[in-house]
Write a protein that holds these residues in place. Structure first.
Motif, short mmCIF file in Angstrom:
data_model
loop_
_atom_site.label_atom_id
_atom_site.label_comp_id
_atom_site.label_asym_id
_atom_site.label_seq_id
_atom_site.Cartn_x
_atom_site.Cartn_y
_atom_site.Cartn_z
N THR A 1 -3.78 7.71 4.92
CA THR A 1 -3.78 8.81 3.73
C THR A 1 -4.44 8.54 2.67
OG1 THR A 1 -2.40 9.98 5.61
CG2 THR A 1 -2.60 11.01 3.27
N TYR A 2 -5.46 8.70 2.13
CA TYR A 2 -5.76 8.35 0.70
C TYR A 2 -6.09 9.59 0.01
CZ TYR A 2 -7.99 4.98 -2.60
OH TYR A 2 -8.64 4.03 -3.35
N PRO A 3 -5.02 9.71 -0.90
CA PRO A 3 -5.23 11.15 -1.70
C PRO A 3 -6.66 11.09 -2.29
CG PRO A 3 -3.00 10.35 -2.04
CD PRO A 3 -3.88 9.05 -1.32
N ALA A 4 -7.15 10.02 -2.63
CA ALA A 4 -8.19 10.25 -3.64
C ALA A 4 -9.51 10.17 -2.83
CB ALA A 4 -8.36 8.56 -4.28
N GLY A 5 -9.34 10.22 -1.57
CA GLY A 5 -10.59 10.43 -0.45
C GLY A 5 -11.10 11.62 -0.35
N ASP B 1 -1.40 2.15 -8.26
CA ASP B 1 0.27 2.81 -8.33
C ASP B 1 0.07 3.55 -6.82
OD1 ASP B 1 2.47 2.72 -9.41
OD2 ASP B 1 2.12 4.28 -10.70
N ARG B 2 -1.11 4.20 -6.52
CA ARG B 2 -1.14 4.67 -5.04
C ARG B 2 -0.54 3.58 -3.98
NH1 ARG B 2 -0.69 5.10 -0.67
NH2 ARG B 2 -1.37 6.48 0.82
N ARG C 1 1.15 1.04 -4.36
CA ARG C 1 2.15 0.26 -4.72
C ARG C 1 3.12 -0.34 -3.59
NH1 ARG C 1 6.59 1.44 -9.11
NH2 ARG C 1 5.84 3.41 -8.96
N LEU C 2 3.39 0.86 -2.87
CA LEU C 2 4.59 0.62 -1.80
C LEU C 2 3.99 -0.36 -0.76
CD1 LEU C 2 6.84 1.42 -0.10
CD2 LEU C 2 5.77 3.10 1.09
N GLU C 3 2.26 -0.27 -0.32
CA GLU C 3 1.91 -1.01 0.56
C GLU C 3 1.64 -2.42 0.20
OE1 GLU C 3 0.83 2.02 -0.19
OE2 GLU C 3 0.72 3.30 1.60
N MET C 4 1.26 -2.53 -0.95
CA MET C 4 1.07 -3.90 -1.49
C MET C 4 2.38 -4.61 -1.88
SD MET C 4 -2.62 -3.64 -3.70
CE MET C 4 -2.59 -5.28 -4.32
N TYR C 5 3.47 -3.96 -2.03
CA TYR C 5 4.72 -4.93 -2.31
C TYR C 5 5.17 -5.13 -0.82
CZ TYR C 5 5.77 -3.26 -7.10
OH TYR C 5 5.56 -3.21 -8.49
N PHE C 6 4.93 -4.20 0.09
CA PHE C 6 5.53 -4.21 1.55
C PHE C 6 4.99 -5.75 2.07
CE2 PHE C 6 4.92 -3.91 6.04
CZ PHE C 6 6.15 -4.16 6.70
N TRP C 7 3.60 -5.77 1.94
CA TRP C 7 2.92 -6.72 2.59
C TRP C 7 3.08 -8.07 1.82
CZ3 TRP C 7 1.57 -6.76 7.62
CH2 TRP C 7 1.20 -5.21 7.90
N GLY C 8 3.68 -8.11 0.62
CA GLY C 8 3.88 -9.20 -0.19
C GLY C 8 2.52 -9.80 -1.09
#
Ligand SMILES: C[S@@+](CC[C@H](N)C(=O)[O-])C[C@H]1O[C@@H](n2cnc3c(N)ncnc32)[C@H](O)[C@@H]1O
Length: 449
Positions: free
Chosen positions: A40-44, A278-279, A281-288
């Motif tokens: 889900t890419y709100p910018a899409g 920022d959009r 952020r959660l994913e990039m933090y989770f994947w390290g």
């Protein structure tokens, strides 16, 4: 200022009676559509907008469509389905990987079933070695910890690390990485209020979700999506070629040849302070991939064209309006110059003192370069389509759509036209902090003769 140019070919009017075009600039249509819904890419934008353009301008199978801001790959997925070849650029490393995985339709149920079986065995082995939940604090930034119940996050971590270790074909691995990314938002107890995370509110429907089965169900659903897609594809899809590039689309000279593209369809960042880093952020933090704001700036904000105040700095000359724009389009330059001056004053009266003046300069410097590159790659006689909104930072209206048309003509396109998709900004109307400018979302079509 010149008004909207007359477009020579008016025979291809948008069929606004039979089509609901108001959602074309949004991701809404993609949420329930096979493959498009994987992230889900709100910018899409809507896949329907791309399909309609390919039909409207009679782009034939094996001709080439290009999206310089492909994001999650909507244009390229539609192109592949219709047997049209494609190029796509996105400078955001994480979103680029999602697009890549969405273009790989070689993933079959047998291989996924086998991989998940092996993965779950590995997870069981790893689970026994976990002493306590302390590992979560060692592994994840605070934001991630706040978004999940402890059990869920342990399971997410086990899937993540087992996926890293699993010895499987890289295409299946990428596919499962996207599946886990998709599940991340589904099982988060943070009421995620797009586009930013608001971890203080709890999403009750995500409590006690069984992460392993959600992951398994989602992965099989994704395989089903590929099967559905393959039933509907144009037979030429096998011959079509798709080149996805994790690069800045300001200069594609080393990758895309001059006069080689039959159609450009894209949605650039809007000048509306949306922070793409920022959009994710959660994913990039989770994947390290990132641990903090500075990492996200380094890996994402710095690489993207300017569209948010979080990217700017007063010391950097990139945020001074380029004299080249003055040479090519003096009217636009002087309009922007005075808007920038106004914003420079208004910001000092506002609590946030946001650098909108710098964003406006940086935005037009960057989009000007992209337009030049688009002109270079497009074949004569073909069209470049930009879907975007205008904007009014601190209430100063900037007709971004019209300026893209005008700048396009200044660098060589022969004409442009603007079609309005919808009025926007309605949901903010009750906010007293907001400006009262009426905004719109439009399609700008540039013709290269
Ligand atoms: C409006 S979104 C496009 C979304 C896309 N239409 C979709 O459906 O997913 C704009 C995209 O431009 C990308 N972008 C920003 N600056 C860029 C640059 N200089 N080169 C290439 N891509 C860039 C952002 O990462 C973002 O994904």
């Amino acid at each position: 200022m010149k008004q909207l140019s007359l477009f020579p070919d008016e025979s291809d009017r948008l069929d606004t009676d039979n089509l609901d075009i108001s959602t074309w600039g949004t991701f809404k249509d993609n949420l329930k559509t096979p493959i498009h819904s994987w992230f889900t890419y709100p910018a899409g934008f809507s896949y329907k907008a791309v399909e309609s353009s390919i039909k409207r301008y009679q782009i034939q199978p094996l001709e080439v469509i290009y999206d310089p801001f492909m994001g999650s790959g909507t244009t390229n997925v539609v192109a592949k389905k219709l047997g049209v070849s494609s190029y796509g650029c996105d400078a955001h490393p994480f979103v680029f990987k999602i697009a890549q995985a969405k273009l790989n339709w070689n993933v079959e149920i047998k291989a996924v079933t086998k991989a998940i079986k092996e993965l779950f065995l590995l997870i069981n082995e790893k689970r026994e070695k976990i002493q306590d939940a302390g590992i979560l604090k060692e592994t994840f930034p605070e934001l991630v910890l706040k978004c999940y119940e402890e059990d869920s996050l342990i399971n997410l971590l086990l899937i993540r690390d087992s996926l890293f270790d699993l010895d499987i074909n890289s295409e299946i691995k990428e596919f499962l990485l996207v599946s886990l990314t998709n599940v991340l938002r589904q099982v988060s107890t943070a009421a995620t209020g797009w586009p930013y995370i608001a971890p203080k509110k709890v999403k009750i429907t995500s409590q006690n979700k069984d992460v392993l089965s959600e992951f398994q169900i989602n992965s099989f659903k994704m395989v089903k999506d590929i099967e559905i897609m393959l039933r509907e594809v144009n037979p030429n899809y096998l011959l079509s070629e798709h080149h996805l590039l994790n690069i800045d689309s300001k200069n594609t000279e080393n990758f895309i040849q001059k006069n080689s593209i039959d159609h450009i369809f894209t949605s650039p960042p809007y000048l509306n302070n949306y922070d793409y880093a920022d959009r994710t952020r959660l994913e990039m933090y989770f994947w390290g991939h990132a641990k903090n704001w500075a990492d996200l700036t380094q890996q994402v904000r710095k690489k993207l064209m300017t569209s948010a105040t979080t990217q700017t700095s007063r010391e950097d000359s990139r945020y001074i309006l380029s004299p080249e724009i003055q040479d090519y389009a003096p009217d636009i330059y002087s309009f922007l110059e005075s808007a920038i001056e106004k914003l420079g004053k208004i910001r000092l009266t506002k609590g946030g003192k946001k650098n909108y003046d710098l964003v406006v300069a940086g935005y037009f410097n960057d989009i000007f370069e992209v337009l030049k590159d688009c002109y270079r790659v497009l074949k004569p006689g073909k069209k470049a389509i930009f879907v975007l909104g205008d904007s009014a930072p601190y209430g100063v209206h900037i007709p971004t759509d019209e300026f893209i048309g005008e700048l396009g003509v200044a660098i060589g396109f022969s004409s442009y036209k603007i079609e309005i998709l919808r009025q926007r900004g309605g949901k903010w109307q009750k906010n007293p902090q907001r400006h009262t400018e009426k905004l719109r979302e439009s399609i700008v079509t540039l013709l290269k003769e």
